[in-house]
Scaffold this motif. Structure first.
Motif, PDB file in Angstrom:
ATOM      1  N   SER A   1      -9.901  -5.397   8.803  1.00 17.87           N
ATOM      2  CA  SER A   1      -8.858  -4.586   9.439  1.00 17.87           C
ATOM      3  C   SER A   1      -7.839  -4.114   8.402  1.00 17.87           C
ATOM      4  CB  SER A   1      -8.163  -5.372  10.545  1.00 17.87           C
ATOM      5  OG  SER A   1      -9.063  -5.680  11.585  1.00 17.87           O
ATOM      6  N   ASP A   2      -7.580  -4.943   7.386  1.00 24.62           N
ATOM      7  CA  ASP A   2      -6.726  -4.496   6.283  1.00 24.62           C
ATOM      8  C   ASP A   2      -7.383  -3.325   5.556  1.00 24.62           C
ATOM      9  OD1 ASP A   2      -4.660  -6.618   6.445  1.00 24.62           O
ATOM     10  OD2 ASP A   2      -6.299  -7.943   5.861  1.00 24.62           O
ATOM     11  N   LEU A   3      -8.694  -3.426   5.363  1.00 26.21           N
ATOM     12  CA  LEU A   3      -9.410  -2.351   4.674  1.00 26.21           C
ATOM     13  C   LEU A   3      -9.397  -1.065   5.503  1.00 26.21           C
ATOM     14  CD1 LEU A   3     -12.509  -4.216   3.187  1.00 26.21           C
ATOM     15  CD2 LEU A   3     -10.124  -4.223   2.449  1.00 26.21           C
ATOM     16  N   HIS A   4      -9.502  -1.210   6.833  1.00 29.29           N
ATOM     17  CA  HIS A   4      -9.418  -0.030   7.699  1.00 29.29           C
ATOM     18  C   HIS A   4      -8.088   0.688   7.493  1.00 29.29           C
ATOM     19  CE1 HIS A   4     -13.090  -0.202   9.967  1.00 29.29           C
ATOM     20  NE2 HIS A   4     -12.888  -1.446  10.361  1.00 29.29           N
ATOM     21  N   CYS A   5      -7.022  -0.083   7.345  1.00 29.74           N
ATOM     22  CA  CYS A   5      -5.702   0.527   7.151  1.00 29.74           C
ATOM     23  C   CYS A   5      -5.644   1.231   5.796  1.00 29.74           C
ATOM     24  CB  CYS A   5      -4.620  -0.548   7.248  1.00 29.74           C
ATOM     25  SG  CYS A   5      -2.959   0.097   7.492  1.00 29.74           S
ATOM     26  N   ILE A   6      -6.227   0.615   4.773  1.00 29.10           N
ATOM     27  CA  ILE A   6      -6.245   1.235   3.450  1.00 29.10           C
ATOM     28  C   ILE A   6      -6.982   2.570   3.500  1.00 29.10           C
ATOM     29  CG2 ILE A   6      -7.165   0.993   1.100  1.00 29.10           C
ATOM     30  CD1 ILE A   6      -6.626  -2.047   1.386  1.00 29.10           C
ATOM     31  N   LYS A   7      -8.066   2.629   4.278  1.00 30.96           N
ATOM     32  CA  LYS A   7      -8.875   3.856   4.364  1.00 30.96           C
ATOM     33  C   LYS A   7      -8.262   4.912   5.285  1.00 30.96           C
ATOM     34  CE  LYS A   7     -12.644   1.782   5.669  1.00 30.96           C
ATOM     35  NZ  LYS A   7     -14.056   1.635   6.117  1.00 30.96           N
ATOM     36  N   GLY A   8      -7.243   4.527   6.078  1.00 31.56           N
ATOM     37  CA  GLY A   8      -6.626   5.481   6.989  1.00 31.56           C
ATOM     38  C   GLY A   8      -7.268   5.539   8.354  1.00 31.56           C
ATOM     39  N   ASP A   9      -8.074   4.523   8.701  1.00 36.27           N
ATOM     40  CA  ASP A   9      -8.729   4.500  10.006  1.00 36.27           C
ATOM     41  C   ASP A   9      -7.785   4.115  11.141  1.00 36.27           C
ATOM     42  OD1 ASP A   9     -11.098   5.140   8.775  1.00 36.27           O
ATOM     43  OD2 ASP A   9     -11.807   3.057   8.649  1.00 36.27           O
ATOM     44  N   LEU A  10      -6.641   3.530  10.813  1.00 36.43           N
ATOM     45  CA  LEU A  10      -5.702   3.066  11.826  1.00 36.43           C
ATOM     46  C   LEU A  10      -4.434   3.920  11.807  1.00 36.43           C
ATOM     47  CD1 LEU A  10      -6.055  -0.801  11.303  1.00 36.43           C
ATOM     48  CD2 LEU A  10      -7.349   0.712  12.825  1.00 36.43           C
ATOM     49  N   ALA A  11      -3.612   3.705  12.836  1.00 35.69           N
ATOM     50  CA  ALA A  11      -2.426   4.553  12.995  1.00 35.69           C
ATOM     51  C   ALA A  11      -1.286   4.166  12.055  1.00 35.69           C
ATOM     52  CB  ALA A  11      -1.937   4.475  14.449  1.00 35.69           C
ATOM     53  N   THR A  12      -1.200   2.903  11.661  1.00 42.83           N
ATOM     54  CA  THR A  12      -0.096   2.461  10.820  1.00 42.83           C
ATOM     55  C   THR A  12      -0.164   3.127   9.450  1.00 42.83           C
ATOM     56  OG1 THR A  12      -0.166   0.334  11.949  1.00 42.83           O
ATOM     57  CG2 THR A  12       1.124   0.459   9.937  1.00 42.83           C
ATOM     58  N   GLN A  13       0.951   3.634   8.996  1.00 46.41           N
ATOM     59  CA  GLN A  13       0.984   4.448   7.781  1.00 46.41           C
ATOM     60  C   GLN A  13       1.700   3.734   6.628  1.00 46.41           C
ATOM     61  OE1 GLN A  13      -0.499   7.610   7.385  1.00 46.41           O
ATOM     62  NE2 GLN A  13      -1.437   6.932   9.298  1.00 46.41           N
ATOM     63  N   PRO A  14       1.347   4.060   5.379  1.00 47.13           N
ATOM     64  CA  PRO A  14       2.091   3.550   4.221  1.00 47.13           C
ATOM     65  C   PRO A  14       3.436   4.247   4.103  1.00 47.13           C
ATOM     66  CG  PRO A  14       0.308   5.010   3.520  1.00 47.13           C
ATOM     67  CD  PRO A  14       0.189   4.866   5.013  1.00 47.13           C
ATOM     68  N   PRO A  15       4.346   3.656   3.320  1.00 50.34           N
ATOM     69  CA  PRO A  15       4.178   2.405   2.574  1.00 50.34           C
ATOM     70  C   PRO A  15       4.221   1.191   3.512  1.00 50.34           C
ATOM     71  CG  PRO A  15       6.421   3.200   2.321  1.00 50.34           C
ATOM     72  CD  PRO A  15       5.683   4.259   3.084  1.00 50.34           C
TER      73      PRO A  15
ATOM     74  N   LEU B   1       0.874  -1.179   0.000  1.00 50.68           N
ATOM     75  CA  LEU B   1       0.000   0.000   0.000  1.00 50.68           C
ATOM     76  C   LEU B   1       0.911   1.229   0.000  1.00 50.68           C
ATOM     77  CD1 LEU B   1      -2.846   1.302   0.292  1.00 50.68           C
ATOM     78  CD2 LEU B   1      -2.437   1.292   2.777  1.00 50.68           C
ATOM     79  N   GLU B   2       0.955   1.922  -1.139  1.00 48.60           N
ATOM     80  CA  GLU B   2       1.832   3.085  -1.285  1.00 48.60           C
ATOM     81  C   GLU B   2       1.220   4.330  -0.650  1.00 48.60           C
ATOM     82  OE1 GLU B   2       4.766   3.195  -2.545  1.00 48.60           O
ATOM     83  OE2 GLU B   2       5.029   1.685  -4.108  1.00 48.60           O
ATOM     84  N   GLN B   3      -0.074   4.537  -0.860  1.00 52.82           N
ATOM     85  CA  GLN B   3      -0.798   5.680  -0.331  1.00 52.82           C
ATOM     86  C   GLN B   3      -2.185   5.221   0.078  1.00 52.82           C
ATOM     87  OE1 GLN B   3      -0.890   8.881  -3.159  1.00 52.82           O
ATOM     88  NE2 GLN B   3       1.311   8.891  -3.501  1.00 52.82           N
ATOM     89  N   LEU B   4      -2.788   5.952   1.014  1.00 59.90           N
ATOM     90  CA  LEU B   4      -4.137   5.611   1.464  1.00 59.90           C
ATOM     91  C   LEU B   4      -5.111   5.669   0.293  1.00 59.90           C
ATOM     92  CD1 LEU B   4      -4.313   7.617   4.825  1.00 59.90           C
ATOM     93  CD2 LEU B   4      -3.655   5.220   4.484  1.00 59.90           C
ATOM     94  N   ASN B   5      -6.073   4.734   0.331  1.00 62.67           N
ATOM     95  CA  ASN B   5      -7.166   4.706  -0.658  1.00 62.67           C
ATOM     96  C   ASN B   5      -6.673   4.552  -2.093  1.00 62.67           C
ATOM     97  OD1 ASN B   5      -9.485   5.183   1.201  1.00 62.67           O
ATOM     98  ND2 ASN B   5      -8.405   7.120   1.554  1.00 62.67           N
ATOM     99  N   THR B   6      -5.607   3.780  -2.280  1.00 64.07           N
ATOM    100  CA  THR B   6      -5.105   3.478  -3.623  1.00 64.07           C
ATOM    101  C   THR B   6      -4.918   1.965  -3.745  1.00 64.07           C
ATOM    102  OG1 THR B   6      -2.781   3.718  -2.958  1.00 64.07           O
ATOM    103  CG2 THR B   6      -3.905   5.694  -3.796  1.00 64.07           C
ATOM    104  N   PRO B   7      -4.902   1.432  -4.970  1.00 62.11           N
ATOM    105  CA  PRO B   7      -4.663  -0.004  -5.146  1.00 62.11           C
ATOM    106  C   PRO B   7      -3.279  -0.400  -4.637  1.00 62.11           C
ATOM    107  CG  PRO B   7      -5.575   0.969  -7.146  1.00 62.11           C
ATOM    108  CD  PRO B   7      -5.205   2.109  -6.245  1.00 62.11           C
TER     109      PRO B   7
END
Length: 369
Positions: free
Chosen positions: A42-56, A8-14
């Motif tokens: 929980s993976d989807l939450h991270c993709i959406k930015g709901d969690l603290a862990t950040q990309p990449p 996951l390079e950036q939030l809300n991206t493939p």
């Protein structure tokens, strides 16, 4: 070593498939060749930015596979072992671990979640140019290989299909354990489950296993409610058409004994609490992961009737004891985990799996290697 991973390079991206470098396991770590891993919300939450862990970051936290190499201090597994990797690495020393609730460990998961590292605060994943990648829950199983904490591994019997029991690494164990370990639902008790995704459906099958009746399933999609019926729900409530609290009260003498919120939706959390009949012993359990900072309101007078609301992390299970039992129950036909798996995808098709999960087209998607 080199391995292919979905980043996951950036939030809300493939996610982007890339060859990365994976360091050898350190002292109490294990290298696992993945056979399968679940796609969890929980993976989807991270993709959406709901969690603290950040990309990449390399996501994935319901892995299962074969041990290939172990660190010098590992004692519980060895190369060749078939293992499931849980979302709950634990230190074994903090108050929560000593109390027998390793899924609420006060050190390892917090380090993994907040820092995107292994339990020691360092990383094993790097790009070819040397840039480090964040880990997810000290696992990152959206990859062909993963270095994980020994404490997160659970040995699995030889005849259990890893592309099904991998779901016990997080979502399925959350629902099953919430019923059996946390709520300790008794036979004949009434239950309501809000949300018929992977966690909610596992909750329903566990409620049926222990003899709960009636079992209410609440969701917005009729298709998911029909799956809930197949797994043991006796009363279906489409919350887009009926107000669930009133409907449950009308059909269950004022409310249920136990309710479970399995979405991470704050409105559903309020509804779950209000659906419990106001008598001592009534309990609402929040299993879903809401965005950090989210709040919800409940009617305070219900506490005067000694109704309880509580959280529950990964079913409050003891992974190395409970997960083998759940696997045995599945193999005996008592817990139909295979009915949760709607489709398998290759790593190259992981974005399809994520989209189908987002869109509600599948109950659970599994990446097979």
């Amino acid at each position: 070593m080199k391995t292919r991973a979905a980043i996951l390079e950036q939030l809300n991206t493939p996610l982007v498939i890339e060859e990365v470098e994976l360091d050898d396991p350190k002292g109490k770590e294990v290298l696992v060749k993945l056979v399968a891993t679940g796609v969890c919300h929980s993976d989807l939450h991270c993709i959406k930015g709901d969690l603290a862990t950040q990309p990449p970051i390399v996501l994935g936290h319901e892995g299962a596979g074969i041990v290939e190499k172990v660190g010098k201090d590992v004692t519980e597994v060895q190369p060749g072992d078939r293992v499931l990797v849980t979302v709950a690495p634990h230190c074994g020393k903090c108050p929560a671990c000593i109390m027998g609730v390793p899924t609420s460990c006060e050190t390892d998961p917090q380090t993994a979640m907040l820092m995107g590292t292994m339990a020691d605060g360092t990383k094993r994943l790097r790009r070819k140019n040397g840039d480090e990648l964040n880990h997810f829950m000290a696992q990152s199983s959206f990859a062909e290989y993963a270095v994980v904490e020994e404490s997160a591994t659970v040995k699995v019997r030889e005849d259990a299909p890893l592309d099904v029991v991998c779901l016990l690494g997080c979502g399925a164990s959350t629902g099953i354990g919430a019923v059996i370990n946390k709520a300790r639902v008794k036979a004949g008790s009434s239950v309501a489950v809000f949300g018929c995704g992977g966690v909610g459906l596992a909750t329903i099958m566990a409620a049926k296993l222990v003899g709960a009746h009636p079992i209410f399933a609440v969701d917005l999609l009729d298709s998911k409610l029909e799956v809930a019926r197949e797994l043991g729900a006796t009363n279906l409530v489409n919350a887009s058409k009926d107000e669930p609290v009133m409907r449950i009260a009308a059909e269950c003498g004022g409310g249920v004994d136990y309710s479970f919120e399995a979405i991470g939706n704050t409105e559903a959390m309020t509804q779950a609490f209000h659906s419990v009949y106001p008598r001592p012993g009534g309990m609402a359990l929040v299993l879903g992961l809401a965005p950090i900072g989210a709040t919800f309101s409940i009617e305070a007078w219900r506490f005067m009737r000694e109704v309880t609301i509580t959280g529950c992390v990964m079913g409050s299970i003891r992974p190395k004891i409970d997960i083998p039992r759940y696997v045995d129950l599945f193999m005996a036909g008592k817990l139909p985990l295979d009915k949760l798996v709607s489709a398998h995808y290759s790593l190259d098709k992981i974005n399809d799996a994520i989209k189908d999960t987002f869109d509600g087209k599948v109950v659970r998607a599994v990446i097979a290697f």
